[in-house]
Design a protein around this motif. Structure first.
Motif, PDB file in Angstrom:
ATOM      1  N   ARG A 235      32.883  36.079  61.027  1.00 34.02           N
ATOM      2  CA  ARG A 235      31.918  36.911  61.648  1.00 34.02           C
ATOM      3  C   ARG A 235      32.512  38.123  62.407  1.00 34.02           C
ATOM      4  NH1 ARG A 235      29.207  32.070  62.652  1.00 34.02           N
ATOM      5  NH2 ARG A 235      27.457  31.633  61.264  1.00 34.02           N
ATOM      6  N   ASP A 236      33.573  37.717  63.085  1.00 35.47           N
ATOM      7  CA  ASP A 236      34.207  38.941  63.878  1.00 35.47           C
ATOM      8  C   ASP A 236      34.930  39.831  62.759  1.00 35.47           C
ATOM      9  OD1 ASP A 236      33.699  37.658  66.447  1.00 35.47           O
ATOM     10  OD2 ASP A 236      35.640  36.948  66.632  1.00 35.47           O
ATOM     11  N   ALA A 258      33.342  46.995  72.651  1.00 40.45           N
ATOM     12  CA  ALA A 258      33.857  45.858  71.729  1.00 40.45           C
ATOM     13  C   ALA A 258      34.597  44.813  72.765  1.00 40.45           C
ATOM     14  CB  ALA A 258      34.871  46.245  70.854  1.00 40.45           C
ATOM     15  N   GLY A 259      35.268  45.667  73.868  1.00 38.40           N
ATOM     16  CA  GLY A 259      35.988  44.667  74.876  1.00 38.40           C
ATOM     17  C   GLY A 259      34.949  43.732  75.667  1.00 38.40           C
ATOM     18  N   GLU A 260      33.898  44.401  75.923  1.00 39.91           N
ATOM     19  CA  GLU A 260      32.684  43.540  76.665  1.00 39.91           C
ATOM     20  C   GLU A 260      32.244  42.410  75.758  1.00 39.91           C
ATOM     21  OE1 GLU A 260      30.079  46.361  78.030  1.00 39.91           O
ATOM     22  OE2 GLU A 260      31.338  47.220  79.436  1.00 39.91           O
ATOM     23  N   LEU A 298      40.852  42.316  69.392  1.00 36.75           N
ATOM     24  CA  LEU A 298      40.694  40.726  68.828  1.00 36.75           C
ATOM     25  C   LEU A 298      41.891  39.858  68.771  1.00 36.75           C
ATOM     26  CD1 LEU A 298      38.619  39.128  67.607  1.00 36.75           C
ATOM     27  CD2 LEU A 298      39.292  40.060  65.266  1.00 36.75           C
ATOM     28  N   ASN A 299      43.069  40.385  68.730  1.00 36.61           N
ATOM     29  CA  ASN A 299      44.335  39.487  68.506  1.00 36.61           C
ATOM     30  C   ASN A 299      44.503  39.093  70.008  1.00 36.61           C
ATOM     31  OD1 ASN A 299      44.604  39.767  65.793  1.00 36.61           O
ATOM     32  ND2 ASN A 299      45.952  41.651  66.052  1.00 36.61           N
ATOM     33  N   ALA A 300      44.388  39.989  71.132  1.00 38.04           N
ATOM     34  CA  ALA A 300      44.609  39.609  72.452  1.00 38.04           C
ATOM     35  C   ALA A 300      43.630  38.462  73.129  1.00 38.04           C
ATOM     36  CB  ALA A 300      44.517  41.027  73.251  1.00 38.04           C
TER      37      ALA A 300
END
Length: 406
Positions: A235-236, A258-260, A298-300
């Motif tokens: 889904r991501d 996106a970060g939140e 997303l990777n982080a």
């Protein structure tokens, strides 16, 4: 070229022509030719009126006014100064503007009329003597001035037209890419993810029939947990295929959103810092920067085991830069090298997007632990034309990075 771009080009032609009239007003005043100077004042006012009409989308009267000015001004000055002065070359200036018109009938009619006017003016100057008799050297200098100005105007119109065409093509490519991404996202959601979810439900139903003390029960629970993680990651990835609204207008806000979202999902602290004066990015650049930044985020959040993830966006005078850093376990150099063989598709996609932008992308460990993703896009490829220049920015943190293939 779209109709809107065509009318915008005519508006800029009107500005150019008015500036040229101002130049020739000075020339004719220096040569003590008051009648020719008066014609330039009248012409400049006509172009100003045409610009005003085009600004209010009163297009046809504006075009008629510009055509009238070209014919009357070029014809009158040619009669006043003679054919050898080269003033008649200005009749050719509107050829590019007419040639890109979307109406073939009007184009052919206008070209035929212009040709007839050109031939008629040549015939008249062969019979009627010039009103102002100029020295041969001065006449030659005036002719070369006219040739130079007309050449510059032709070059500018052609370059502007090519720029508009390239912009339209880039917009169409971006639109086609967006449509294809939306289609892929829908197909994956309606097929793969739905089928995997159905399999998980069936597997859960089957697991309920296995007694809790059986070893197979624990294996099945582990498999279900892994399947749930696969669904979440799927889904991501789907949400990454869809660009959020206004992402192209404000990359900072899109990355902050996106970060939140990831911070709430993974329970990791998130910070965003902006440097410099914000400038509007080109739409294609903004979309690619957002996707690179989102993939890095997303990777982080997923793999770094970090306590904090930071994003730094810098609008510099020479370049636009994006940095995503975390304080996690870092990145193995072998994983970076495996990205070249296609085993790490996220890193490969980031590198390909950066290459399309003509940008520099580096991914690697940072001082103090963690990973740094650094993207630098040249200002010419990043910002829209006419955007204000950002002030000098403070120096960035020194980092050690292992660069990916550019």
């Amino acid at each position: 070229m779209s109709r809107g771009a065509f009318w915008l080009m005519l508006r800029q032609v009107a500005v150019w022509a008015a500036c040229v009239d101002g130049l020739y007003l000075v020339v004719f005043l220096l040569l003590d030719m008051p009648v020719a100077a008066l014609l330039n004042i009248l012409s400049a006012s006509m172009y100003g009126t045409a610009y005003w009409l085009l600004s209010r989308r009163i297009n046809r009267p504006a075009v008629a006014l510009m055509w009238t000015e070209v014919l009357v001004h070029a014809g009158s000055c040619t009669v006043l100064l003679g054919w050898d002065s080269g003033i008649h070359y200005f009749l050719l200036v509107f050829l590019p503007a007419v040639a890109v018109s979307r109406s073939y009938t009007l184009t052919l009619g206008a070209l035929a009329f212009l040709l007839a006017a050109y031939v008629a003016l040549d015939a008249v100057t062969q019979v009627v003597p010039a009103f102002y008799v100029l020295d041969p050297q001065l006449l030659t200098a005036l002719r070369w001035l006219n040739i130079t100005v007309v050449f510059v105007m032709f070059t500018w119109i052609a370059r502007h037209y090519v720029y508009r065409v390239q912009t339209a093509e880039a917009g169409l490519r971006e639109m086609a890419t967006m449509v294809e991404r939306e289609r892929i996202a829908r197909e994956l959601h309606d097929t793969v993810l739905q089928d995997v979810h159905a399999l998980v439900l069936r597997f859960q139903a089957a697991m309920q029939k296995v007694p809790p003390h059986e070893p197979a029960r624990a294996i099945m629970e582990t498999a279900l947990e892994h399947a749930d993680r696969v669904l979440v990651e799927g889904r991501d990835r789907l949400s990454g295929l869809r660009t959020p609204r206004n992402a192209g207008k404000n990359v900072c806000e899109a990355l902050a959103a996106a970060g939140e979202e990831f911070s709430a999902q993974y329970g990791v602290s998130f910070k965003l810092r902006h440097c410099g004066r914000k400038q509007e990015l080109q739409e294609v650049t903004a979309d690619e920067v957002y996707r690179i930044g989102r993939e890095a985020l997303l990777n982080a959040f997923q793999h770094a085991r970090a306590r904090c993830v930071e994003v730094e966006v810098s609008h510099g005078a020479e370049s636009f830069s994006l940095r995503v850093r975390d304080d996690g376990i870092g990145i193995d150099p072998h994983r970076l090298s495996s990205a070249h063989s296609g085993q790490r598709w996220g890193l490969v996609g980031m590198r390909e997007r950066a290459r399309r932008l003509g940008a520099r992308l580096s991914v690697g460990p940072r001082n103090g632990g963690g990973t740094l993703v650094d993207l630098c896009v040249p200002a010419a490829r990043a910002y829209k034309a006419g955007a204000p220049t950002a002030p000098d920015l403070p120096p960035m943190d020194a980092v050690l990075s292992i660069e990916c293939e550019r």
